[in-house]
Motif scaffolding. Structure first.
Motif, PDB file in Angstrom:
ATOM      1  N   LYS A  77       0.844  -1.198   0.000  1.00  0.00           N
ATOM      2  CA  LYS A  77       0.000   0.000   0.000  1.00  0.00           C
ATOM      3  C   LYS A  77       0.878   1.246   0.000  1.00  0.00           C
ATOM      4  CE  LYS A  77      -4.391  -1.149   1.960  1.00  0.00           C
ATOM      5  NZ  LYS A  77      -5.379  -0.348   1.320  1.00  0.00           N
ATOM      6  N   ASP A  78       0.409   2.286  -0.694  1.00  0.00           N
ATOM      7  CA  ASP A  78       1.139   3.557  -0.683  1.00  0.00           C
ATOM      8  C   ASP A  78       1.123   4.156   0.723  1.00  0.00           C
ATOM      9  OD1 ASP A  78       1.771   3.426  -3.365  1.00  0.00           O
ATOM     10  OD2 ASP A  78       0.007   4.560  -3.988  1.00  0.00           O
ATOM     11  N   PHE A  79      -0.073   4.154   1.348  1.00  0.00           N
ATOM     12  CA  PHE A  79      -0.216   4.641   2.713  1.00  0.00           C
ATOM     13  C   PHE A  79      -1.585   4.222   3.258  1.00  0.00           C
ATOM     14  CE2 PHE A  79      -2.017   7.972   0.105  1.00  0.00           C
ATOM     15  CZ  PHE A  79      -3.162   8.347   0.785  1.00  0.00           C
ATOM     16  N   VAL A  80      -1.718   4.271   4.565  1.00  0.00           N
ATOM     17  CA  VAL A  80      -3.009   4.119   5.235  1.00  0.00           C
ATOM     18  C   VAL A  80      -3.173   5.363   6.103  1.00  0.00           C
ATOM     19  CG1 VAL A  80      -3.119   1.593   5.196  1.00  0.00           C
ATOM     20  CG2 VAL A  80      -1.957   2.743   7.088  1.00  0.00           C
ATOM     21  N   SER A  81      -4.411   5.749   6.360  1.00  0.00           N
ATOM     22  CA  SER A  81      -4.606   6.952   7.156  1.00  0.00           C
ATOM     23  C   SER A  81      -5.762   6.811   8.132  1.00  0.00           C
ATOM     24  CB  SER A  81      -4.829   8.167   6.251  1.00  0.00           C
ATOM     25  OG  SER A  81      -6.032   8.033   5.540  1.00  0.00           O
ATOM     26  N   THR A  82      -5.716   7.632   9.148  1.00  0.00           N
ATOM     27  CA  THR A  82      -6.786   7.712  10.135  1.00  0.00           C
ATOM     28  C   THR A  82      -6.917   9.169  10.553  1.00  0.00           C
ATOM     29  OG1 THR A  82      -7.671   6.782  12.188  1.00  0.00           O
ATOM     30  CG2 THR A  82      -5.311   7.292  12.160  1.00  0.00           C
ATOM     31  N   GLU A  83      -8.030   9.494  11.180  1.00  0.00           N
ATOM     32  CA  GLU A  83      -8.245  10.841  11.693  1.00  0.00           C
ATOM     33  C   GLU A  83      -8.573  10.767  13.177  1.00  0.00           C
ATOM     34  OE1 GLU A  83     -11.333  12.336   9.104  1.00  0.00           O
ATOM     35  OE2 GLU A  83      -9.830  13.244   7.798  1.00  0.00           O
ATOM     36  N   PHE A  84      -7.942  11.633  13.947  1.00  0.00           N
ATOM     37  CA  PHE A  84      -8.200  11.748  15.378  1.00  0.00           C
ATOM     38  C   PHE A  84      -9.058  12.997  15.584  1.00  0.00           C
ATOM     39  CE2 PHE A  84      -4.292   9.296  15.160  1.00  0.00           C
ATOM     40  CZ  PHE A  84      -4.513   8.302  16.101  1.00  0.00           C
TER      41      PHE A  84
END
Length: 135
Positions: free
Chosen positions: A50-57
């Motif tokens: 994967k290029d990247f994974v993301s999340t939001e806080f």
């Protein structure tokens, strides 16, 4: 002559009222507070491809003055946080997005992001974790 007495009385009342109003405003100055819904996120198992994974806080300013986030810092280049640049009004919410780049990793990881704001001299710490599957 009566006009002079009237003006003097008006000035005297103004002199007495203005300091009381100034003290009231000083007491109501307030302080921002940052409260996060969650301070950790587990990505679970992710592919190294994967290029990247993301999340939001998500956070809320639970104080009574505008909250300003000055900076977010990650412990390595594989973790890239972004944050709102404008002040957050009391009672309003915002999000800090964190991207993790799994390329070059294999196995478990835990990374930290420090959030610096005017709410406290000590930064808040957000943590992401997961397992990078090499296949």
């Amino acid at each position: 002559m009566n006009m002079k007495k009237y003006l003097m009385a008006l000035v005297a009342v103004a002199i007495l009222v203005i300091p009381v109003d100034a003290k009231k405003k000083k007491i109501e100055g307030g302080k921002p507070m940052i409260s996060f819904t969650e301070q950790t996120h587990d990505f679970g198992i992710i592919s190294r491809n994967k290029d990247f994974v993301s999340t939001e806080f998500e956070f809320t300013n639970t104080g009574n003055a505008p909250l300003v986030i000055y900076d977010t810092t990650a412990e390595c280049g594989c973790t890239r946080p972004s944050y709102p640049k404008n002040p957050i009004a009391p009672g309003k919410s915002g999000k800090i997005k964190v991207n993790f780049i799994p390329k070059g990793y294999s196995g478990g990881f835990t990374k930290s992001v420090k959030v610096k704001s005017n709410a406290s001299s000590k930064p808040k710490v957000l943590k992401i974790s997961g397992i990078v599957n090499p296949n």
